[in-house]
Design a protein around this motif. Structure first.
Motif, short mmCIF file in Angstrom:
data_model
loop_
_atom_site.label_atom_id
_atom_site.label_comp_id
_atom_site.label_asym_id
_atom_site.label_seq_id
_atom_site.Cartn_x
_atom_site.Cartn_y
_atom_site.Cartn_z
N GLY A 9 0.80 -1.21 0.00
CA GLY A 9 0.00 0.00 0.00
C GLY A 9 0.83 1.27 0.00
O GLY A 9 0.29 2.37 -0.05
N VAL A 10 2.15 1.13 0.02
CA VAL A 10 3.04 2.29 0.04
C VAL A 10 2.93 3.08 -1.26
O VAL A 10 2.89 4.31 -1.25
CB VAL A 10 4.50 1.85 0.28
N ALA A 11 2.89 2.38 -2.38
CA ALA A 11 2.86 3.04 -3.70
C ALA A 11 1.44 3.37 -4.16
O ALA A 11 1.25 3.99 -5.19
CB ALA A 11 3.55 2.16 -4.73
N GLY A 12 0.44 2.97 -3.39
CA GLY A 12 -0.96 3.26 -3.74
C GLY A 12 -1.84 2.03 -3.60
O GLY A 12 -1.36 0.89 -3.65
N GLU A 13 -3.12 2.26 -3.39
CA GLU A 13 -4.06 1.15 -3.19
C GLU A 13 -4.16 0.23 -4.39
O GLU A 13 -4.37 -0.97 -4.24
CB GLU A 13 -5.44 1.70 -2.84
N GLY A 21 9.09 -1.71 -8.81
CA GLY A 21 10.51 -1.40 -8.95
C GLY A 21 10.84 -0.17 -8.13
O GLY A 21 10.03 0.74 -8.00
N MET A 22 12.03 -0.17 -7.54
CA MET A 22 12.43 1.01 -6.78
C MET A 22 13.91 1.27 -7.00
O MET A 22 14.69 0.35 -7.30
CB MET A 22 12.10 0.84 -5.32
N VAL A 35 21.62 14.51 -0.41
CA VAL A 35 20.25 14.39 -0.89
C VAL A 35 19.96 12.91 -1.15
O VAL A 35 20.74 12.23 -1.82
CB VAL A 35 20.03 15.20 -2.19
N PHE A 36 18.85 12.41 -0.59
CA PHE A 36 18.41 11.03 -0.79
C PHE A 36 17.11 11.05 -1.57
O PHE A 36 16.15 11.73 -1.16
CB PHE A 36 18.17 10.34 0.56
N GLU A 37 17.05 10.34 -2.70
CA GLU A 37 15.84 10.29 -3.53
C GLU A 37 15.41 8.84 -3.71
O GLU A 37 16.25 7.97 -3.96
CB GLU A 37 16.09 10.93 -4.89
N LEU A 38 14.12 8.59 -3.59
CA LEU A 38 13.56 7.25 -3.78
C LEU A 38 12.56 7.32 -4.93
O LEU A 38 11.63 8.14 -4.92
CB LEU A 38 12.85 6.79 -2.51
N TYR A 39 12.79 6.47 -5.95
CA TYR A 39 11.93 6.42 -7.13
C TYR A 39 11.20 5.09 -7.17
O TYR A 39 11.77 4.05 -6.83
CB TYR A 39 12.78 6.56 -8.40
N PHE A 40 9.92 5.12 -7.58
CA PHE A 40 9.11 3.91 -7.77
C PHE A 40 8.78 3.76 -9.25
O PHE A 40 8.55 4.76 -9.94
CB PHE A 40 7.78 3.97 -7.01
N THR A 41 8.72 2.51 -9.72
CA THR A 41 8.21 2.22 -11.06
C THR A 41 7.05 1.26 -10.89
O THR A 41 7.23 0.07 -10.64
CB THR A 41 9.30 1.59 -11.95
#
Length: 60
Positions: A9-13, A21-22, A35-41
């Motif tokens: 549920g972190v990336a959406g319902e 993917g992250m 700077v720390f960046e977190l990307y989701f696919t």
């Protein structure tokens, strides 16, 4: 760093139970600023920035 996780549920319902993917990017701009960046696919979508953290050293 890159990898994947099973979304709870972190990336959406709409992605619960699916593999997401992250990618984490750590930028050391200088001794006082990181700077720390977190990307989701998400499945079927382009990579998007999920969160950004800025760490700065306090100067006393």
């Amino acid at each position: 760093m890159s990898g994947a996780f099973t979304d709870q549920g972190v990336a959406g319902e709409d992605t619960v139970g699916k593999s997401i993917g992250m990618r984490t990017v750590i930028k050391i701009e200088n001794n006082d600023r990181h700077v720390f960046e977190l990307y989701f696919t998400r499945p079927g979508q382009q990579e998007t920035l999920a969160t950004r953290g800025l760490y700065t050293r306090l100067k006393e």
